[in-house]
Enzyme design. Sequence first.
Site, PDB file in Angstrom:
ATOM      1  N   TRP A 173      -2.696  -9.566 -31.303  1.00  0.00           N
ATOM      2  CA  TRP A 173      -2.557  -9.353 -29.624  1.00  0.00           C
ATOM      3  C   TRP A 173      -1.655 -10.343 -29.141  1.00  0.00           C
ATOM      4  CZ3 TRP A 173      -4.395 -11.932 -25.603  1.00  0.00           C
ATOM      5  CH2 TRP A 173      -4.053 -11.455 -24.293  1.00  0.00           C
ATOM      6  N   ASP A 339      -1.684   0.826 -11.898  1.00  0.00           N
ATOM      7  CA  ASP A 339      -2.322   0.657 -13.125  1.00  0.00           C
ATOM      8  C   ASP A 339      -4.086   0.702 -13.194  1.00  0.00           C
ATOM      9  OD1 ASP A 339      -3.308  -1.272 -15.808  1.00  0.00           O
ATOM     10  OD2 ASP A 339      -1.117  -0.945 -15.928  1.00  0.00           O
ATOM     11  N   ASP A 340      -4.842  -0.037 -13.940  1.00  0.00           N
ATOM     12  CA  ASP A 340      -6.134   0.147 -13.889  1.00  0.00           C
ATOM     13  C   ASP A 340      -6.815  -0.067 -12.820  1.00  0.00           C
ATOM     14  OD1 ASP A 340      -8.623   0.330 -14.899  1.00  0.00           O
ATOM     15  OD2 ASP A 340      -8.587  -1.007 -16.581  1.00  0.00           O
ATOM     16  N   LYS A 449       1.037   5.935 -18.052  1.00  0.00           N
ATOM     17  CA  LYS A 449       0.702   4.991 -19.169  1.00  0.00           C
ATOM     18  C   LYS A 449      -0.430   5.288 -19.917  1.00  0.00           C
ATOM     19  CE  LYS A 449       0.548  -0.117 -19.473  1.00  0.00           C
ATOM     20  NZ  LYS A 449       1.861  -0.724 -19.864  1.00  0.00           N
ATOM     21  N   TRP A 450      -0.425   5.686 -21.221  1.00  0.00           N
ATOM     22  CA  TRP A 450      -1.812   6.054 -21.908  1.00  0.00           C
ATOM     23  C   TRP A 450      -2.197   4.719 -22.722  1.00  0.00           C
ATOM     24  CZ3 TRP A 450      -2.947  11.259 -22.975  1.00  0.00           C
ATOM     25  CH2 TRP A 450      -4.069  11.685 -23.953  1.00  0.00           C
ATOM     26  N   ASP A 451      -3.259   4.168 -22.578  1.00  0.00           N
ATOM     27  CA  ASP A 451      -3.482   2.897 -23.021  1.00  0.00           C
ATOM     28  C   ASP A 451      -4.685   3.363 -24.193  1.00  0.00           C
ATOM     29  OD1 ASP A 451      -3.501   0.172 -23.600  1.00  0.00           O
ATOM     30  OD2 ASP A 451      -3.719  -0.362 -21.643  1.00  0.00           O
ATOM     31  N   CYS A 497       0.729   2.803 -24.923  1.00  0.00           N
ATOM     32  CA  CYS A 497       0.152   1.443 -24.685  1.00  0.00           C
ATOM     33  C   CYS A 497      -1.157   1.322 -25.759  1.00  0.00           C
ATOM     34  CB  CYS A 497      -0.130   1.165 -23.507  1.00  0.00           C
ATOM     35  SG  CYS A 497      -0.739  -0.485 -23.306  1.00  0.00           S
ATOM     36  N   ASP A 519       1.297  -7.095 -24.575  1.00  0.00           N
ATOM     37  CA  ASP A 519       0.869  -7.710 -23.334  1.00  0.00           C
ATOM     38  C   ASP A 519       1.445  -8.831 -22.989  1.00  0.00           C
ATOM     39  OD1 ASP A 519      -0.653  -5.545 -22.666  1.00  0.00           O
ATOM     40  OD2 ASP A 519      -2.406  -6.157 -23.454  1.00  0.00           O
TER      41      ASP A 519
END
Length: 696
Positions: A173, A339-340, A449-451, A497, A519
């Site tokens: 990561w 975003d989130d 945006k698919w995380d 993502c 990230d």
Amino acid sequence: MIENVGKGRTWVLSGPTSSYALHLTDADEVVHLHWGPRIPAAAAQALAAADPPPYRPFEAPLDGREEYPVEGGPRFVRPALSVRTESVRGTEWAFAGWTAEDDELRLRFRDELVGLGLVLHYRMRGDGDVIERWVTVAHEGEGPDLELLRADAAAWTLPLREGWRLSQLHGRWAAESRLARGELPYGETAIGSRRGHTGHQHLPWVALDADGATEEHGEVYGCALGWSGSWRICVQRLPDGAVQITGGAGHDDSGLLRLAPGATYTSPVFAGLWSDGGFGGASRAWHAWQLAHVIPDAGRVRPVLYNSWEATGFDISQPQQSALARRAAGMGVELFVVDDGWFGRRTGDRSGLGDWTPNPDRFPEGLGPLAAEVHALGMQFGIWVEPEMVNEDSDLYRAHPDWVQHRPGRTRTRFRNQLVLNLAREDVRAYLWEQLDTLLSGAPVDYVKWDFNRCFTDAGWPGEPYPQKLWTAHVEGFYGLLDRLRAAHPTVAFESCSGGGGRIDLGVLSRTDQVWTSDNTDPLDRLAVQHGFSQLHPARVMAAWVTDSPNVQLNGRRSSLRFRFVSAMAGVLGVGGDLSAWSEAELSEARDWVGLYKEIRPLVQHGELYRLRAPEGGLSAVQYVRGDETVVLALLQAQRYGERPPALRLRGVEATAAYVCADSGTVHQGGMLLHHGIHTGLEGDFDATVIRLRRM
């Protein structure tokens, strides 16, 4: 082009510069003949007629020569196919015919004892040299179920050479896609993922060269797998020096699925490429193939986006997002992404995942008013989702705790305060479809945006007779859900993502418009990540952001806005800093950089990429060429001893043509650019520039 010669038992597939040839022996053994420069059919016939390797005790004549080695019979190499019933294990096949249609060759085989049908698929399109291979396994009998322990997509055979180097992309990561290159040892070298997704640790790609290939010269063989779940690629160097590469879904041989009579399994594609243009030539061939045949709507340029995450975290509100949107629009941004934190009771990472409706306190009228405001500012509107995950503090989990992957009687492992939904279950997919379709139908959303922020740890499926199939069925469920959403909402773009670059592969790229590369938004670290990424994938899908200085995500490094922009302009440009804290001077400078990127965007996203200098501590540079135009992004990490950085020798320009610099008006002769290069004028630390040239 597909040719069939040698009494119908030799096949040659040819592209613009290469050929691939295979032969069926009288014993119905499929042996490899050639993979390399383009050859006539007569040459393939001569190879088929050549004497086999001399006999040696304790070695199998087929090893290192077979197109698709199976378990059983005179073989000792790692099998690509392993099948068993309650009483029989292994495969013994007979040839059952072949067909060729639309650049695809199909070779059919059958194992009568267990009723197994096997098809080897080969496809080589006429506009390139990439070979797409996959297999179909079918239960064609009436007996007991067939258990597929492993069904690799292909086995690739390389020519005999005295030594090989192996290139791979490794990482973790925030440090993904780093290129590693070294001597291939004898034995088996395996890379892959046991995590349920592609993984940050390796991209499913390998490249091999035997004679010291460079960036622009020498033979390179590459293979890339199109699968977004657990996977394995194994490179075998046999005792006689032969090299074979196998790859497919699944991280070991514990089982893929059971096939009942009449059922089939189709593997993912394992693509291969031979190039004599070095690593750069191989990359450009991979890029062209993906732009032509893999990536949806690849001809459409990707917009400059702004993402609000680093500015706000979970603490968001509609007025705050509106203020950021106005600043982003003034900078020239084309896509604004929330975003989130916009959904459920999502005030931190311990709650809300699974409840995909707007938070009523933060967005009392839903997302529609904010989306309308963003559109009125001339931008598209996007949101972040993580559909495959759930928090225990959510309405979804309270209603359906059995929907997560888990093993009865075992502790449910928490990573990032979340659990993984079992997308192999039809009821889970139906719920997510209803939630996401309603979301995309209820507000004018242009981008998702698919995380995927959580690896598999407790991959159990209580009540399922064959729970091992979860590893494959979850990915197929993800693919099916994404395909269905794209069909129902064709104007919505999707980004893949996974905590950054944890789900990047040819499978997910065939369903998404771009990917979040890492990230890590530090502009210096990103150079190495982007260098590795470009070995296989084109800049058209590589999202990169300009964020704040000092870097808030990882290391606190300070860098100029110039350096941050030039680093991020190497792919799909985005901005992710806290614009509310940027000065008017910074916003003005950023507006100029965004404007410049829009001018060079057709070259970056659709031009041919040349890696002029790797990011190894001093000067690094990438070049893009499209038609009469070329652009160079040059970045200097540090100047040493007061010496002028070396000139950049360009590629892809015509030696007999003249090129004018768009900024200085200086005219350069193509031959001089190729042989002597061009000086960048960079100095000091963290300096960067963009050089634009047009053929006169």
